[in-house]
Enzyme design. Structure first.
Site, PDB file in Angstrom:
ATOM      1  N   GLU A 189       0.790  -1.138   0.110  1.00  0.00           N
ATOM      2  CA  GLU A 189      -0.022   0.047   0.055  1.00  0.00           C
ATOM      3  C   GLU A 189       1.013   1.125  -0.054  1.00  0.00           C
ATOM      4  O   GLU A 189       0.785   1.912   0.948  1.00  0.00           O
ATOM      5  CB  GLU A 189      -0.907   0.019   1.365  1.00  0.00           C
ATOM      6  N   GLU A 383      -5.809  -7.653  -0.816  1.00  0.00           N
ATOM      7  CA  GLU A 383      -6.447  -7.619   0.364  1.00  0.00           C
ATOM      8  C   GLU A 383      -7.797  -7.223   0.353  1.00  0.00           C
ATOM      9  O   GLU A 383      -8.310  -6.297  -0.405  1.00  0.00           O
ATOM     10  CB  GLU A 383      -5.625  -6.749   1.362  1.00  0.00           C
TER      11      GLU A 383
HETATM   12  C1  BG6 Z   1      -4.212  -3.021   5.333  1.00  0.00           C
HETATM   13  C2  BG6 Z   1      -2.932  -3.484   5.884  1.00  0.00           C
HETATM   14  O1  BG6 Z   1      -4.294  -1.625   5.276  1.00  0.00           O
HETATM   15  O2  BG6 Z   1      -5.229  -3.209   6.391  1.00  0.00           O
HETATM   16  C3  BG6 Z   1      -2.887  -4.671   6.690  1.00  0.00           C
HETATM   17  O3  BG6 Z   1      -2.043  -3.613   4.855  1.00  0.00           O
HETATM   18  C4  BG6 Z   1      -3.925  -4.589   7.982  1.00  0.00           C
HETATM   19  O4  BG6 Z   1      -1.656  -4.925   7.463  1.00  0.00           O
HETATM   20  C5  BG6 Z   1      -5.326  -4.665   7.249  1.00  0.00           C
HETATM   21  O5  BG6 Z   1      -4.054  -5.491   8.833  1.00  0.00           O
HETATM   22  C6  BG6 Z   1      -6.441  -4.151   7.984  1.00  0.00           C
HETATM   23  O6  BG6 Z   1      -6.114  -3.309   9.094  1.00  0.00           O
HETATM   24  P1  BG6 Z   1      -6.325  -3.635  10.601  1.00  0.00           P
HETATM   25  O7  BG6 Z   1      -6.133  -2.191  10.973  1.00  0.00           O
HETATM   26  O8  BG6 Z   1      -8.028  -3.975  10.750  1.00  0.00           O
HETATM   27  O9  BG6 Z   1      -5.455  -4.851  10.847  1.00  0.00           O
END
Ligand code: BG6
Length: 484
Positions: A189, A383
């Site tokens: 990201e 993701e």
């Molecule tokens: C993404 C990241 O932006 O969001 C991950 O690449 C992260 O590392 C994911 O875990 C979800 O965010 P969070 O804060 O709920 O873990």
């Protein structure tokens, strides 16, 4: 078999080392930024605030060996359990497993000549286990885990020297894993760099007047590093594919007022497209130049920087997709809600999860079309998912229909985008096994198909249990996305 999803589509899941691995001080590894982020159990979960990391905090955390309030130091102990955990992913039928390698494990001092053999041995075992289980490893080279030594010695990515050190790290990886790893993401990201400078660039905010300029300078160094390693990856093995990746903050105009449409266009440019434009179209876009002018930002570049960026574009576009947002010419009356990495204005048409992140499956179809239209390159969904609270029942089952519903709706929209004609390489849902949340450091913000018996303070057996969604995703993969 589904007519929509092609036979070579890659289904799987994604983790980051710094949220799962633990073993923060084993086998030579030195500390990284996530290991100095203290879990604050009093904080309001519905407000996204970037933790303000100071030099004093780093020093205090280094002197403290606690692993309860620094949860990313223990993770889910994936360092020791990866074989059993990967076997569970393979049982679901994963064809790809996205994971991040730790720079601080491979080069604990950041600038030594040779890599740490123990680190390479660990990653060898991990990569070979994936391959034996029929899963392609897809590697993120830097995932929010800046080594502290590089902050202390160089001030993070504000120093151009980081480019050489990073290139040396990548060269070791490309040579060592040649033929075993094909897909690489240089920076997780990359658009987060200017939102979360300590975590991504290792540039600490000490109230400098030109802090934003420092972030964009660090980002320029990362752009250049990404181009150099894209070339290097291709030179070492032409089969390598190197992706650019952003967290896509799809945005809609608040109303059909032209002022809102312009606000939306500007947000989309500077929050999303700028990063992909540089890495894929190979040049700083006109709107970024005027943004820099307006803000008085002046970047230092060397003569061949832009040529290197131009000549070595990324092979594919990677996105993470969690929540969308809205933009308005006059935002004074809009309500804020939490979102990935930063807060966003609330869209009244969308539901949200318990942390206030708004759920927008149709936005995924919109985003895929938007990106594919602009770059005409294949897109990888690296993701996607949502955090939920789960309960482990007495019989060790977990009923998580909410997770199945979230993923079903998003995968459906991805399939509609494929029917629209978008080329999608694969889908790695975020967090197939519960791990520590990146933003809040909670354990109870769970994403997994696999439940890990550990609470926010590290209590629990750490045993793994299959949730209902485990069996559901297995069927999705078996049917190549037909049975949702
Ligand atoms: C993404 C990241 O932006 O969001 C991950 O690449 C992260 O590392 C994911 O875990 C979800 O965010 P969070 O804060 O709920 O873990």
């Amino acid at each position: 078999m589904s007519k929509t999803v092609s036979d070579n589509f890659l289904w799987g899941g994604a983790l980051s080392g710094c949220q799962a691995e633990g073993a923060y001080n084993l086998d030579g590894k030195t500390m990284t930024i996530p290991e100095v982020m203290r879990f604050d159990d009093k904080t309001d979960r519905k407000v996204t605030k970037q933790m303000h990391i100071t030099k004093e905090m780093i020093q205090a955390a280094k002197a403290d060996e606690d692993t309860i309030f620094y949860p990313k130091r223990r993770g889910i102990d994936f360092y020791h359990t990866f074989k059993e955990d990967l076997a569970l992913m393979a049982e679901m039928g994963f064809q790809v497993f996205r994971y991040s390698i730790s720079w601080a494990r491979v080069f604990p001092n950041g600038d030594e000549k040779d890599p740490n053999p123990k680190a390479l041995q660990f990653y060898d075992e991990l990569v070979d286990t994936c391959i034996q289980l029929g899963m392609q490893p897809l590697i993120t080279i830097s995932h929010f885990d800046m080594p502290l030594v590089l902050i202390e010695k160089y001030g993070g990515w504000s120093d151009r020297k980081l480019i050489d050190l990073y290139v040396q790290y990548c060269k070791v990886l490309f040579q060592h894993f040649k033929g075993r790893i094909k897909y690489w993401i240089p920076f997780n990201e990359i658009n987060m760099s200017v939102k979360a400078g300590a975590k991504t660039l290792g540039i600490i905010d000490e109230g400098q007047d030109n802090y934003e300029e420092m972030l964009f300078q660090g980002l320029h160094h990362q752009f250049l590093a990404a181009s150099i390693v894209t070339k290097l990856a291709h030179d070492i093995d032409p089969a390598n594919k190197v992706g650019s990746m952003v967290a896509y903050f799809t945005t809609y105009p608040h109303t059909c007022k032209p002022e809102d449409a312009i606000a939306m266009q500007k947000d989309d440019q500077m929050k999303n497209l700028f990063f992909l434009d540089v890495l894929n179209r190979g040049a700083y876009p006109y709107y970024a130049k005027s943004y820099f002018k307006e803000k008085g930002i002046c970047l230092k570049m060397q003569q061949l920087d832009l040529q290197m960026i131009k000549e070595n574009p990324a092979d594919f576009i990677g996105i993470s997709y969690y929540n969308s947002m809205i933009s308005a010419g006059d935002d004074s009356r809009l309500e804020l809600t939490s979102g990935n990495v930063h807060s966003v204005y609330k869209n009244p048409y969308l539901p949200a999860n318990e942390w206030g992140w708004q759920i927008d499956p149709i936005g995924l179809r919109y985003t895929l079309n938007h990106i594919y239209d602009r770059y005409q390159k294949p897109v990888f969904i690296l993701e996607n998912s949502s955090g939920f609270y789960d309960t482990l029942n007495e019989d060790n089952t977990v009923n998580d229909p909410y997770r199945i519903e979230y993923l079903r709706l998003h995968i459906k929209q991805m399939e509609l985008a494929i029917e629209d004609g978008v080329e999608v390489l694969g889908y790695t849902m975020w967090g197939p096994i519960d791990m520590i949340s990146s933003s809040t450091s909670e354990m109870s913000k769970r994403y997994g198909f696999i439940y890990v018996d550990q609470d926010d303070y590290g209590n629990g057996t750490k045993k793994r249990y299959k949730k209902d969604s485990f069996y559901w995703y297995k069927k999705v993969i078996e049917s190549n996305g037909e049975i949702l």
